[in-house]
Design a protein around this motif. Sequence first.
Motif, PDB file in Angstrom:
ATOM      1  N   ILE A 133       7.957 -20.721  44.341  1.00  0.00           N
ATOM      2  CA  ILE A 133       7.433 -20.959  45.685  1.00  0.00           C
ATOM      3  C   ILE A 133       8.540 -21.585  46.521  1.00  0.00           C
ATOM      4  O   ILE A 133       9.017 -22.676  46.229  1.00  0.00           O
ATOM      5  CB  ILE A 133       6.193 -21.861  45.656  1.00  0.00           C
ATOM      6  CG1 ILE A 133       5.064 -21.131  44.928  1.00  0.00           C
ATOM      7  CG2 ILE A 133       5.764 -22.232  47.081  1.00  0.00           C
ATOM      8  CD1 ILE A 133       3.780 -21.903  44.827  1.00  0.00           C
TER       9      ILE A 133
ATOM     10  N   MET B  95      -2.417 -19.767  43.241  1.00  0.00           N
ATOM     11  CA  MET B  95      -1.581 -20.720  43.971  1.00  0.00           C
ATOM     12  C   MET B  95      -2.389 -21.518  44.983  1.00  0.00           C
ATOM     13  O   MET B  95      -2.139 -22.701  45.201  1.00  0.00           O
ATOM     14  CB  MET B  95      -0.455 -19.969  44.685  1.00  0.00           C
ATOM     15  CG  MET B  95       0.409 -19.143  43.749  1.00  0.00           C
ATOM     16  SD  MET B  95       1.597 -18.096  44.633  1.00  0.00           S
ATOM     17  CE  MET B  95       0.506 -16.876  45.359  1.00  0.00           C
TER      18      MET B  95
ATOM     19  N   LEU C 241       7.384 -16.556  48.538  1.00  0.00           N
ATOM     20  CA  LEU C 241       7.872 -16.604  47.159  1.00  0.00           C
ATOM     21  C   LEU C 241       9.280 -16.054  47.106  1.00  0.00           C
ATOM     22  O   LEU C 241       9.616 -15.096  47.800  1.00  0.00           O
ATOM     23  CB  LEU C 241       7.005 -15.727  46.258  1.00  0.00           C
ATOM     24  CG  LEU C 241       5.702 -16.256  45.735  1.00  0.00           C
ATOM     25  CD1 LEU C 241       5.031 -15.174  44.872  1.00  0.00           C
ATOM     26  CD2 LEU C 241       5.857 -17.516  44.939  1.00  0.00           C
TER      27      LEU C 241
ATOM     28  N   ILE D 273       6.122 -19.692  39.369  1.00  0.00           N
ATOM     29  CA  ILE D 273       4.830 -19.029  39.328  1.00  0.00           C
ATOM     30  C   ILE D 273       4.953 -17.760  38.493  1.00  0.00           C
ATOM     31  O   ILE D 273       5.928 -17.022  38.614  1.00  0.00           O
ATOM     32  CB  ILE D 273       4.379 -18.663  40.771  1.00  0.00           C
ATOM     33  CG1 ILE D 273       4.234 -19.922  41.620  1.00  0.00           C
ATOM     34  CG2 ILE D 273       3.097 -17.858  40.766  1.00  0.00           C
ATOM     35  CD1 ILE D 273       3.168 -20.866  41.161  1.00  0.00           C
TER      36      ILE D 273
ATOM     37  N   SER E 156      -0.637 -14.854  42.598  1.00  0.00           N
ATOM     38  CA  SER E 156       0.668 -14.224  42.740  1.00  0.00           C
ATOM     39  C   SER E 156       0.644 -12.802  42.183  1.00  0.00           C
ATOM     40  O   SER E 156       0.033 -12.541  41.145  1.00  0.00           O
ATOM     41  CB  SER E 156       1.718 -15.045  41.993  1.00  0.00           C
ATOM     42  OG  SER E 156       2.972 -14.431  42.094  1.00  0.00           O
TER      43      SER E 156
ATOM     44  N   VAL F  37       3.510 -13.963  51.286  1.00  0.00           N
ATOM     45  CA  VAL F  37       2.131 -13.861  50.819  1.00  0.00           C
ATOM     46  C   VAL F  37       1.227 -14.172  51.996  1.00  0.00           C
ATOM     47  O   VAL F  37       1.326 -15.238  52.602  1.00  0.00           O
ATOM     48  CB  VAL F  37       1.870 -14.835  49.643  1.00  0.00           C
ATOM     49  CG1 VAL F  37       0.431 -14.749  49.190  1.00  0.00           C
ATOM     50  CG2 VAL F  37       2.832 -14.547  48.496  1.00  0.00           C
TER      51      VAL F  37
ATOM     52  N   GLU G 238       3.046 -14.052  37.380  1.00  0.00           N
ATOM     53  CA  GLU G 238       2.111 -13.073  37.936  1.00  0.00           C
ATOM     54  C   GLU G 238       0.675 -13.457  37.561  1.00  0.00           C
ATOM     55  O   GLU G 238       0.414 -13.863  36.430  1.00  0.00           O
ATOM     56  CB  GLU G 238       2.439 -11.675  37.400  1.00  0.00           C
ATOM     57  CG  GLU G 238       1.594 -10.592  37.999  1.00  0.00           C
ATOM     58  CD  GLU G 238       1.998  -9.206  37.528  1.00  0.00           C
ATOM     59  OE1 GLU G 238       1.301  -8.255  37.897  1.00  0.00           O
ATOM     60  OE2 GLU G 238       3.000  -9.074  36.808  1.00  0.00           O
TER      61      GLU G 238
END
Length: 73
Positions: free
Chosen positions: A51, A31, A71, A25, A45, A6, A27
Amino acid sequence: MAELEVKSDITGTVWKILSKEGDEIQEDDTMIILESMKMEIPLSSTEDGVIKRIVVAEGDAVAEGDLILVLEV
């Protein structure tokens, strides 16, 4: 499981980290919140996952394209 890097969409500062390594996490979960030009920009996300690694700290300066976290998806 695959890894998803990310990256930052903007140049700014890491204002607040809302998650920690090992967190599950979903969708669209926020974060991290970045700050740029006095605006707060949530980093959410794009997939469900865990994570694996956070590579920034609150207060860090980031440029567009910098790695923020990894992720496991």
